[in-house]
Scaffold this motif. Structure first.
Motif, PDB file in Angstrom:
ATOM      1  N   ALA A 279       0.869  -1.066  -0.086  1.00  0.00           N
ATOM      2  CA  ALA A 279      -0.161  -0.075  -0.193  1.00  0.00           C
ATOM      3  C   ALA A 279       0.889   1.294   0.160  1.00  0.00           C
ATOM      4  CB  ALA A 279      -0.874   0.203   1.394  1.00  0.00           C
ATOM      5  N   LYS A 280       1.970   1.114   0.343  1.00  0.00           N
ATOM      6  CA  LYS A 280       3.103   2.394   0.190  1.00  0.00           C
ATOM      7  C   LYS A 280       3.236   3.030  -0.984  1.00  0.00           C
ATOM      8  CE  LYS A 280       7.437   0.052   0.570  1.00  0.00           C
ATOM      9  NZ  LYS A 280       8.832  -0.091   1.298  1.00  0.00           N
ATOM     10  N   TYR A 281       2.995   1.919  -2.252  1.00  0.00           N
ATOM     11  CA  TYR A 281       3.344   2.446  -3.508  1.00  0.00           C
ATOM     12  C   TYR A 281       2.106   3.187  -4.072  1.00  0.00           C
ATOM     13  CZ  TYR A 281       7.675  -0.346  -3.295  1.00  0.00           C
ATOM     14  OH  TYR A 281       8.865  -0.620  -2.903  1.00  0.00           O
ATOM     15  N   ALA A 282       1.979   4.506  -3.684  1.00  0.00           N
ATOM     16  CA  ALA A 282       0.756   5.231  -4.011  1.00  0.00           C
ATOM     17  C   ALA A 282       1.063   6.651  -4.047  1.00  0.00           C
ATOM     18  CB  ALA A 282      -0.213   5.046  -2.485  1.00  0.00           C
ATOM     19  N   TRP A 283       0.123   7.146  -4.562  1.00  0.00           N
ATOM     20  CA  TRP A 283       0.159   8.557  -4.660  1.00  0.00           C
ATOM     21  C   TRP A 283      -0.543   9.287  -3.516  1.00  0.00           C
ATOM     22  CZ3 TRP A 283      -1.363  11.245  -9.880  1.00  0.00           C
ATOM     23  CH2 TRP A 283      -2.622  11.320  -9.975  1.00  0.00           C
ATOM     24  N   GLY A 284      -0.129  10.631  -3.076  1.00  0.00           N
ATOM     25  CA  GLY A 284      -0.858  11.408  -2.069  1.00  0.00           C
ATOM     26  C   GLY A 284      -1.071  12.732  -2.544  1.00  0.00           C
ATOM     27  N   TRP A 285      -2.200  13.427  -2.253  1.00  0.00           N
ATOM     28  CA  TRP A 285      -2.418  14.944  -2.728  1.00  0.00           C
ATOM     29  C   TRP A 285      -2.926  15.362  -1.296  1.00  0.00           C
ATOM     30  CZ3 TRP A 285      -7.430  17.143  -2.815  1.00  0.00           C
ATOM     31  CH2 TRP A 285      -7.481  18.269  -3.398  1.00  0.00           C
TER      32      TRP A 285
ATOM     33  N   ALA B  42       0.577  19.946  -1.227  1.00  0.00           N
ATOM     34  CA  ALA B  42       1.478  18.954  -1.243  1.00  0.00           C
ATOM     35  C   ALA B  42       0.980  17.625  -1.982  1.00  0.00           C
ATOM     36  CB  ALA B  42       1.794  18.738   0.263  1.00  0.00           C
ATOM     37  N   GLY B  43       2.221  17.101  -2.519  1.00  0.00           N
ATOM     38  CA  GLY B  43       1.957  15.784  -3.176  1.00  0.00           C
ATOM     39  C   GLY B  43       3.039  15.056  -3.099  1.00  0.00           C
ATOM     40  N   THR B  44       2.941  13.608  -2.871  1.00  0.00           N
ATOM     41  CA  THR B  44       3.959  12.686  -2.585  1.00  0.00           C
ATOM     42  C   THR B  44       3.566  11.324  -3.706  1.00  0.00           C
ATOM     43  OG1 THR B  44       2.484  11.297  -0.932  1.00  0.00           O
ATOM     44  CG2 THR B  44       3.998  13.418  -0.459  1.00  0.00           C
TER      45      THR B  44
ATOM     46  N   VAL C 296      -7.751  15.760   0.092  1.00  0.00           N
ATOM     47  CA  VAL C 296      -6.845  14.711   0.339  1.00  0.00           C
ATOM     48  C   VAL C 296      -7.089  13.601  -0.514  1.00  0.00           C
ATOM     49  CG1 VAL C 296      -8.471  13.649   2.108  1.00  0.00           C
ATOM     50  CG2 VAL C 296      -5.669  13.396   2.118  1.00  0.00           C
ATOM     51  N   GLU C 297      -6.164  12.927  -0.993  1.00  0.00           N
ATOM     52  CA  GLU C 297      -6.231  11.830  -1.997  1.00  0.00           C
ATOM     53  C   GLU C 297      -5.377  10.689  -1.521  1.00  0.00           C
ATOM     54  OE1 GLU C 297      -7.217  14.254  -6.055  1.00  0.00           O
ATOM     55  OE2 GLU C 297      -5.153  12.995  -5.806  1.00  0.00           O
TER      56      GLU C 297
END
Length: 411
Positions: free
Chosen positions: A230-236, A254-256, A396-397
Protein backbone atom coordinates in the motif's frame (compact mmCIF):
# COMPACT_ATOMS: atom_id res chain seq x y z
CA UNK A 1 19.50 23.45 -22.00
CA UNK A 2 21.06 20.15 -21.03
CA UNK A 3 22.45 19.34 -17.64
CA UNK A 4 24.41 16.44 -16.23
CA UNK A 5 24.69 15.27 -12.64
CA UNK A 6 27.40 12.92 -11.52
CA UNK A 7 26.75 10.72 -8.49
CA UNK A 8 29.26 9.26 -6.10
CA UNK A 9 27.81 6.53 -3.89
CA UNK A 10 30.04 4.88 -1.33
CA UNK A 11 29.26 1.20 -0.78
CA UNK A 12 30.72 -1.09 1.84
CA UNK A 13 29.88 -4.73 2.31
CA UNK A 14 27.01 -3.93 4.65
CA UNK A 15 26.15 -0.26 4.23
CA UNK A 16 24.95 2.07 1.49
CA UNK A 17 25.71 5.71 2.23
CA UNK A 18 22.87 8.11 1.36
CA UNK A 19 23.78 11.09 -0.79
CA UNK A 20 21.90 14.40 -0.95
CA UNK A 21 22.37 16.54 -4.04
CA UNK A 22 20.89 20.06 -4.20
CA UNK A 23 18.53 20.88 -7.04
CA UNK A 24 18.89 24.25 -8.76
CA UNK A 25 16.05 26.69 -8.09
CA UNK A 26 12.84 26.05 -6.19
CA UNK A 27 10.28 25.52 -8.92
CA UNK A 28 8.24 28.20 -10.66
CA UNK A 29 5.87 30.50 -8.80
CA UNK A 30 2.78 31.69 -10.71
CA UNK A 31 3.65 29.58 -13.80
CA UNK A 32 2.76 31.01 -17.19
CA UNK A 33 0.51 29.20 -19.66
CA UNK A 34 3.56 27.61 -21.29
CA UNK A 35 3.87 25.18 -18.38
CA UNK A 36 0.26 23.98 -18.75
CA UNK A 37 0.72 23.20 -22.46
CA UNK A 38 -0.43 19.96 -24.08
CA UNK A 39 2.70 17.81 -24.30
CA UNK A 40 1.79 14.84 -26.46
CA UNK A 41 4.26 15.82 -29.21
CA UNK A 42 7.10 15.99 -26.67
CA UNK A 43 6.83 12.34 -25.62
CA UNK A 44 6.92 9.06 -27.51
CA UNK A 45 3.74 8.11 -25.70
CA UNK A 46 1.44 9.93 -23.33
CA UNK A 47 -1.55 7.87 -22.34
CA UNK A 48 -3.04 10.20 -19.76
CA UNK A 49 -3.55 13.94 -19.61
CA UNK A 50 -5.74 15.44 -16.90
CA UNK A 51 -6.80 19.06 -16.61
CA UNK A 52 -9.33 20.22 -14.10
CA UNK A 53 -10.58 22.77 -11.66
CA UNK A 54 -12.83 23.12 -8.66
CA UNK A 55 -15.51 21.14 -10.47
CA UNK A 56 -15.21 19.07 -13.61
CA UNK A 57 -12.15 17.68 -15.35
CA UNK A 58 -11.12 16.30 -18.71
CA UNK A 59 -9.14 13.09 -19.16
CA UNK A 60 -7.47 12.18 -22.44
CA UNK A 61 -7.49 8.39 -22.59
CA UNK A 62 -5.04 7.28 -25.26
CA UNK A 63 -5.76 3.66 -24.27
CA UNK A 64 -9.20 4.06 -25.86
CA UNK A 65 -8.15 6.71 -28.35
CA UNK A 66 -10.67 9.11 -26.92
CA UNK A 67 -11.42 11.71 -24.27
CA UNK A 68 -13.56 11.58 -21.14
CA UNK A 69 -15.25 14.40 -19.24
CA UNK A 70 -15.82 13.87 -15.54
CA UNK A 71 -17.85 15.70 -12.91
CA UNK A 72 -17.48 14.77 -9.24
CA UNK A 73 -19.32 16.27 -6.29
CA UNK A 74 -19.29 15.91 -2.50
CA UNK A 75 -21.88 17.48 -0.19
CA UNK A 76 -20.93 16.59 3.36
CA UNK A 77 -23.91 18.43 4.88
CA UNK A 78 -26.34 16.25 2.94
CA UNK A 79 -24.19 13.12 3.26
CA UNK A 80 -24.13 12.86 -0.53
CA UNK A 81 -21.53 12.20 -3.19
CA UNK A 82 -21.66 11.45 -6.90
CA UNK A 83 -19.69 11.42 -10.11
CA UNK A 84 -20.51 11.12 -13.79
CA UNK A 85 -18.26 10.45 -16.79
CA UNK A 86 -18.92 10.92 -20.49
CA UNK A 87 -16.72 9.51 -23.26
CA UNK A 88 -16.08 11.02 -26.72
CA UNK A 89 -14.08 9.96 -29.73
CA UNK A 90 -10.56 11.31 -30.11
CA UNK A 91 -11.50 13.69 -32.92
CA UNK A 92 -13.92 15.48 -30.57
CA UNK A 93 -10.94 16.72 -28.56
CA UNK A 94 -8.80 19.68 -29.57
CA UNK A 95 -6.24 22.04 -28.11
CA UNK A 96 -6.14 25.58 -29.40
CA UNK A 97 -3.05 27.66 -28.71
CA UNK A 98 -1.16 26.67 -25.59
CA UNK A 99 -3.81 25.62 -23.10
CA UNK A 100 -7.32 25.88 -24.54
CA UNK A 101 -8.63 22.31 -24.04
CA UNK A 102 -11.98 21.60 -25.68
CA UNK A 103 -14.31 18.69 -26.34
CA UNK A 104 -17.19 19.08 -28.80
CA UNK A 105 -20.22 16.91 -29.59
CA UNK A 106 -21.16 15.72 -33.07
CA UNK A 107 -23.33 18.84 -33.36
CA UNK A 108 -20.28 21.01 -32.52
CA UNK A 109 -21.64 21.87 -29.09
CA UNK A 110 -18.83 22.54 -26.59
CA UNK A 111 -19.13 19.84 -23.94
CA UNK A 112 -16.09 20.91 -21.96
CA UNK A 113 -13.58 23.73 -22.20
CA UNK A 114 -10.67 25.22 -20.28
CA UNK A 115 -10.16 28.69 -21.72
CA UNK A 116 -7.24 30.75 -20.40
CA UNK A 117 -7.97 34.46 -20.59
CA UNK A 118 -4.41 35.29 -19.52
CA UNK A 119 -1.70 33.73 -17.33
CA UNK A 120 -3.82 34.20 -14.20
CA UNK A 121 -7.46 33.85 -15.26
CA UNK A 122 -9.07 30.59 -16.47
CA UNK A 123 -12.62 29.85 -17.54
CA UNK A 124 -13.82 26.28 -17.02
CA UNK A 125 -17.19 25.25 -18.44
CA UNK A 126 -19.01 22.03 -19.18
CA UNK A 127 -22.47 20.76 -20.03
CA UNK A 128 -23.82 17.24 -19.54
CA UNK A 129 -27.27 17.11 -21.16
CA UNK A 130 -29.60 14.29 -22.14
CA UNK A 131 -28.86 15.07 -25.77
CA UNK A 132 -25.54 13.31 -25.13
CA UNK A 133 -26.87 10.54 -22.90
CA UNK A 134 -25.45 7.93 -25.26
CA UNK A 135 -21.98 9.24 -24.38
CA UNK A 136 -22.38 8.50 -20.67
CA UNK A 137 -19.60 6.08 -19.70
CA UNK A 138 -20.57 5.47 -16.08
CA UNK A 139 -22.24 7.07 -13.08
CA UNK A 140 -21.78 6.55 -9.37
CA UNK A 141 -24.31 7.95 -6.94
CA UNK A 142 -26.54 9.52 -9.58
CA UNK A 143 -28.81 8.48 -12.47
CA UNK A 144 -27.50 8.35 -16.01
CA UNK A 145 -29.84 11.14 -17.13
CA UNK A 146 -28.76 13.65 -14.45
CA UNK A 147 -28.12 16.96 -16.23
CA UNK A 148 -25.14 19.02 -15.04
CA UNK A 149 -23.84 22.38 -16.22
CA UNK A 150 -21.00 24.53 -14.95
CA UNK A 151 -19.43 27.83 -16.01
CA UNK A 152 -16.76 29.16 -13.68
CA UNK A 153 -13.96 31.70 -13.94
CA UNK A 154 -10.88 31.23 -11.75
CA UNK A 155 -8.66 34.21 -10.89
CA UNK A 156 -5.39 32.85 -9.57
CA UNK A 157 -4.08 33.88 -6.17
CA UNK A 158 -1.28 31.30 -5.84
CA UNK A 159 0.19 28.77 -8.24
CA UNK A 160 3.38 26.69 -8.40
CA UNK A 161 5.07 24.26 -10.78
CA UNK A 162 7.57 22.08 -8.92
CA UNK A 163 8.79 19.75 -11.62
CA UNK A 164 10.31 22.03 -14.25
CA UNK A 165 13.77 20.61 -13.55
CA UNK A 166 12.47 17.07 -14.12
CA UNK A 167 10.85 17.57 -17.53
CA UNK A 168 13.86 16.49 -19.61
CA UNK A 169 14.51 13.33 -17.54
CA UNK A 170 10.79 12.54 -17.62
CA UNK A 171 10.75 12.47 -21.41
CA UNK A 172 13.67 10.05 -21.27
CA UNK A 173 11.74 7.89 -18.77
CA UNK A 174 8.75 8.01 -21.13
CA UNK A 175 6.29 9.53 -18.76
CA UNK A 176 6.45 9.19 -14.97
CA UNK A 177 3.32 11.10 -13.95
CA UNK A 178 3.96 14.86 -13.71
CA UNK A 179 2.02 17.52 -11.79
CA UNK A 180 1.52 21.27 -12.18
CA UNK A 181 -0.51 23.10 -9.50
CA UNK A 182 -0.80 26.18 -11.68
CA UNK A 183 -3.66 27.66 -9.60
CA UNK A 184 -3.84 25.91 -6.25
CA UNK A 185 -5.78 28.81 -4.79
CA UNK A 186 -8.03 31.07 -6.82
CA UNK A 187 -11.00 33.35 -6.50
CA UNK A 188 -13.97 31.95 -8.38
CA UNK A 189 -17.19 33.28 -9.82
CA UNK A 190 -19.91 31.71 -11.92
CA UNK A 191 -22.52 29.02 -11.55
CA UNK A 192 -23.02 25.26 -11.18
CA UNK A 193 -26.37 23.67 -11.98
CA UNK A 194 -27.19 20.07 -11.03
CA UNK A 195 -30.58 19.16 -12.49
CA UNK A 196 -32.84 22.00 -11.22
CA UNK A 197 -30.60 23.16 -8.36
CA UNK A 198 -28.27 26.03 -9.18
CA UNK A 199 -25.45 27.47 -7.08
CA UNK A 200 -24.13 30.96 -7.83
CA UNK A 201 -20.54 31.65 -6.80
CA UNK A 202 -19.54 35.24 -6.12
CA UNK A 203 -16.00 36.54 -6.34
CA UNK A 204 -15.31 36.99 -2.64
CA UNK A 205 -13.61 35.14 0.23
CA UNK A 206 -16.63 32.86 0.65
CA UNK A 207 -15.62 30.86 -2.43
CA UNK A 208 -12.27 29.47 -3.49
CA UNK A 209 -11.21 27.21 -6.37
CA UNK A 210 -8.34 24.90 -7.26
CA UNK A 211 -6.80 24.05 -10.65
CA UNK A 212 -4.00 21.67 -11.64
CA UNK A 213 -2.94 19.36 -14.45
CA UNK A 214 -1.14 16.03 -14.85
CA UNK A 215 0.40 14.14 -17.73
CA UNK A 216 2.32 10.90 -18.05
CA UNK A 217 2.15 7.14 -18.38
CA UNK A 218 3.69 5.66 -15.22
CA UNK A 219 1.49 5.75 -12.12
CA UNK A 220 2.66 4.45 -8.72
CA UNK A 221 3.09 0.68 -8.59
CA UNK A 222 4.94 -1.97 -6.60
CA UNK A 223 8.09 -3.56 -8.05
CA UNK A 224 7.42 -6.61 -10.24
CA UNK A 225 7.65 -10.06 -8.68
CA UNK A 226 7.13 -8.57 -5.24
CA UNK A 227 4.08 -8.66 -3.04
CA UNK A 228 2.05 -5.49 -3.62
CA UNK A 229 2.33 -2.87 -0.91
CA UNK A 230 0.00 0.00 0.00
CA UNK A 231 2.98 2.37 0.27
CA UNK A 232 3.37 2.42 -3.53
CA UNK A 233 0.76 5.12 -3.93
CA UNK A 234 0.31 8.80 -4.51
CA UNK A 235 -1.00 11.35 -2.04
CA UNK A 236 -2.47 14.82 -2.53
CA UNK A 237 -2.91 17.25 0.37
CA UNK A 238 -4.56 20.66 0.31
CA UNK A 239 -5.44 23.28 2.91
CA UNK A 240 -6.68 26.82 2.28
CA UNK A 241 -7.70 29.56 4.72
CA UNK A 242 -9.31 32.40 2.74
CA UNK A 243 -8.90 36.05 3.63
CA UNK A 244 -10.70 39.21 2.56
CA UNK A 245 -7.19 40.59 2.14
CA UNK A 246 -5.67 38.32 -0.49
CA UNK A 247 -2.15 39.27 0.60
CA UNK A 248 -2.89 37.38 3.84
CA UNK A 249 -4.32 34.27 2.17
CA UNK A 250 -2.93 30.94 3.42
CA UNK A 251 -2.66 27.98 1.07
CA UNK A 252 -0.67 24.75 1.28
CA UNK A 253 -0.50 22.18 -1.49
CA UNK A 254 1.57 19.01 -1.18
CA UNK A 255 1.94 15.87 -3.24
CA UNK A 256 3.81 12.59 -2.80
CA UNK A 257 4.37 9.50 -4.90
CA UNK A 258 6.32 6.27 -4.52
CA UNK A 259 6.66 3.96 -7.51
CA UNK A 260 8.74 1.38 -9.29
CA UNK A 261 9.97 2.89 -12.58
CA UNK A 262 12.23 0.41 -14.42
CA UNK A 263 15.14 -2.01 -13.95
CA UNK A 264 17.65 0.86 -14.08
CA UNK A 265 16.20 3.43 -11.67
CA UNK A 266 14.10 0.94 -9.72
CA UNK A 267 12.13 2.78 -7.01
CA UNK A 268 11.50 6.53 -7.18
CA UNK A 269 10.10 8.59 -4.30
CA UNK A 270 8.91 12.16 -5.03
CA UNK A 271 7.56 14.78 -2.59
CA UNK A 272 6.65 18.38 -3.40
CA UNK A 273 4.98 21.24 -1.53
CA UNK A 274 4.23 24.93 -1.93
CA UNK A 275 3.49 26.55 1.42
CA UNK A 276 2.05 30.08 1.18
CA UNK A 277 1.67 31.52 4.66
CA UNK A 278 0.82 34.83 3.03
CA UNK A 279 1.76 36.73 -0.10
CA UNK A 280 5.34 37.37 1.00
CA UNK A 281 6.14 34.39 3.25
CA UNK A 282 6.33 31.14 1.34
CA UNK A 283 8.32 27.91 1.38
CA UNK A 284 8.87 25.56 -1.54
CA UNK A 285 9.99 22.00 -0.82
CA UNK A 286 11.11 19.41 -3.39
CA UNK A 287 12.73 16.03 -2.97
CA UNK A 288 13.11 13.11 -5.39
CA UNK A 289 14.95 9.97 -4.26
CA UNK A 290 16.44 7.22 -6.44
CA UNK A 291 19.32 4.79 -5.74
CA UNK A 292 19.37 5.93 -2.11
CA UNK A 293 20.25 9.39 -3.42
CA UNK A 294 18.02 12.39 -2.85
CA UNK A 295 17.78 15.42 -5.13
CA UNK A 296 16.26 18.22 -3.10
CA UNK A 297 15.63 21.92 -2.77
CA UNK A 298 14.13 24.18 -0.12
CA UNK A 299 13.53 27.92 -0.36
CA UNK A 300 13.92 28.22 3.43
CA UNK A 301 17.35 26.83 4.19
CA UNK A 302 17.40 23.04 4.43
CA UNK A 303 14.58 20.55 3.98
CA UNK A 304 14.57 18.93 7.40
CA UNK A 305 11.55 16.65 7.14
CA UNK A 306 8.82 15.68 4.72
CA UNK A 307 6.84 12.66 5.94
CA UNK A 308 3.38 11.15 5.46
CA UNK A 309 1.87 8.72 7.97
CA UNK A 310 -1.25 6.79 6.92
CA UNK A 311 -3.59 5.03 9.34
CA UNK A 312 -7.22 4.13 10.11
CA UNK A 313 -7.44 1.87 7.04
CA UNK A 314 -10.92 0.81 5.90
CA UNK A 315 -12.22 -1.55 3.23
CA UNK A 316 -14.51 -0.07 0.58
CA UNK A 317 -16.70 -1.97 -1.86
CA UNK A 318 -18.31 -0.13 -4.74
CA UNK A 319 -19.43 -0.81 -8.31
CA UNK A 320 -15.80 -0.84 -9.44
CA UNK A 321 -14.53 -3.45 -6.99
CA UNK A 322 -12.81 -3.50 -3.59
CA UNK A 323 -10.27 -1.10 -2.14
CA UNK A 324 -8.52 -0.35 1.14
CA UNK A 325 -7.79 3.30 1.89
CA UNK A 326 -6.50 5.30 4.88
CA UNK A 327 -9.01 7.66 6.47
CA UNK A 328 -6.24 9.47 8.34
CA UNK A 329 -3.12 10.94 6.75
CA UNK A 330 -0.66 13.02 8.77
CA UNK A 331 1.72 15.22 6.76
CA UNK A 332 4.77 16.68 8.53
CA UNK A 333 7.08 19.19 6.81
CA UNK A 334 9.99 21.06 8.29
CA UNK A 335 12.37 23.70 6.97
CA UNK A 336 14.91 25.85 8.84
CA UNK A 337 12.24 28.29 10.04
CA UNK A 338 8.95 26.38 10.21
CA UNK A 339 7.46 23.10 11.40
CA UNK A 340 4.13 22.30 9.74
CA UNK A 341 1.67 19.47 10.35
CA UNK A 342 -1.55 18.78 8.45
CA UNK A 343 -3.62 16.03 10.07
CA UNK A 344 -6.37 14.91 7.66
CA UNK A 345 -9.16 13.01 9.43
CA UNK A 346 -11.66 11.90 6.81
CA UNK A 347 -14.78 9.79 6.66
CA UNK A 348 -15.78 7.44 3.86
CA UNK A 349 -18.49 9.81 2.60
CA UNK A 350 -15.80 12.42 1.75
CA UNK A 351 -14.54 10.31 -1.16
CA UNK A 352 -15.18 9.69 -4.82
CA UNK A 353 -13.11 7.10 -6.68
CA UNK A 354 -11.74 8.89 -9.75
CA UNK A 355 -10.76 6.49 -12.53
CA UNK A 356 -7.70 6.82 -14.80
CA UNK A 357 -7.55 4.09 -17.43
CA UNK A 358 -4.24 3.07 -18.98
CA UNK A 359 -3.21 0.46 -21.52
CA UNK A 360 -2.61 -2.34 -19.02
CA UNK A 361 -4.30 -1.20 -15.82
CA UNK A 362 -6.69 1.25 -14.17
CA UNK A 363 -5.51 3.65 -11.48
CA UNK A 364 -7.99 4.52 -8.69
CA UNK A 365 -7.67 7.95 -7.16
CA UNK A 366 -9.73 8.24 -3.99
CA UNK A 367 -10.30 11.97 -3.62
CA UNK A 368 -11.68 13.31 -0.35
CA UNK A 369 -13.19 16.80 -0.21
CA UNK A 370 -14.42 18.76 2.78
CA UNK A 371 -12.10 16.81 5.06
CA UNK A 372 -11.59 17.94 8.66
CA UNK A 373 -7.91 18.90 8.90
CA UNK A 374 -5.93 20.01 11.95
CA UNK A 375 -3.31 22.52 10.78
CA UNK A 376 -0.44 23.54 13.06
CA UNK A 377 2.40 25.86 11.98
CA UNK A 378 5.20 26.68 14.41
CA UNK A 379 7.89 29.35 14.00
CA UNK A 380 10.92 27.42 15.18
CA UNK A 381 13.16 30.33 16.20
CA UNK A 382 10.65 31.66 18.74
CA UNK A 383 8.47 28.62 19.37
CA UNK A 384 5.48 30.79 18.50
CA UNK A 385 2.43 29.08 17.03
CA UNK A 386 1.78 30.86 13.75
CA UNK A 387 -1.40 28.89 13.08
CA UNK A 388 -3.39 26.30 15.01
CA UNK A 389 -6.74 25.73 13.35
CA UNK A 390 -9.11 22.98 12.31
CA UNK A 391 -9.99 23.50 8.65
CA UNK A 392 -13.24 21.90 7.49
CA UNK A 393 -12.48 22.21 3.78
CA UNK A 394 -9.32 20.11 3.47
CA UNK A 395 -8.60 18.03 0.39
CA UNK A 396 -6.80 14.68 0.45
CA UNK A 397 -6.18 11.79 -1.94
CA UNK A 398 -4.92 8.24 -1.88
CA UNK A 399 -4.21 6.80 -5.33
CA UNK A 400 -3.37 3.14 -5.94
CA UNK A 401 -3.54 0.39 -8.60
CA UNK A 402 -6.51 -1.56 -7.27
CA UNK A 403 -8.09 -4.32 -9.32
CA UNK A 404 -10.98 -2.58 -11.06
CA UNK A 405 -14.01 -3.63 -13.06
CA UNK A 406 -13.75 -1.22 -15.99
CA UNK A 407 -17.17 -0.22 -17.29
CA UNK A 408 -17.59 -0.82 -21.04
CA UNK A 409 -17.36 2.22 -23.27
CA UNK A 410 -20.62 3.69 -24.56
CA UNK A 411 -21.57 2.39 -28.00
Amino acid sequence: MQFFIFLLITISYLTVISVAIPLPGNGILQPSLHFQRYRQSEYKNIFLTINGGIIGFVIILMMYDGAAVGFSFVDNKRNYRMQKYEFYERNAFSVNGTFNFKIQSKTNETIFEILPLDDNIFRIRGNMTNENINNVWFCDGCPKDLEIEWDLTLSRIYGWYAQDIFEAPDRWLEGVIMWDTYSHTAEVEGRVKIQDEQTIMIKNSGFRAYGDCNWGDIMPSSPPKQETSAKYAWGWYYVNIPSNDKSQELSIIAGTGLTYTDALLRTMDGRFSDIRLNETTHIELRIATVWNTSFESCSDGKLRRFDVERSNWVNITDSFGNATIPLRQLVTMESDSYLITMDFNSIEMNYNRLMFAFRDYVFSDFEGLGVSTDLVIIEKSTGKIFKNETVKSGGVEYGYRFDVNVPPLPK
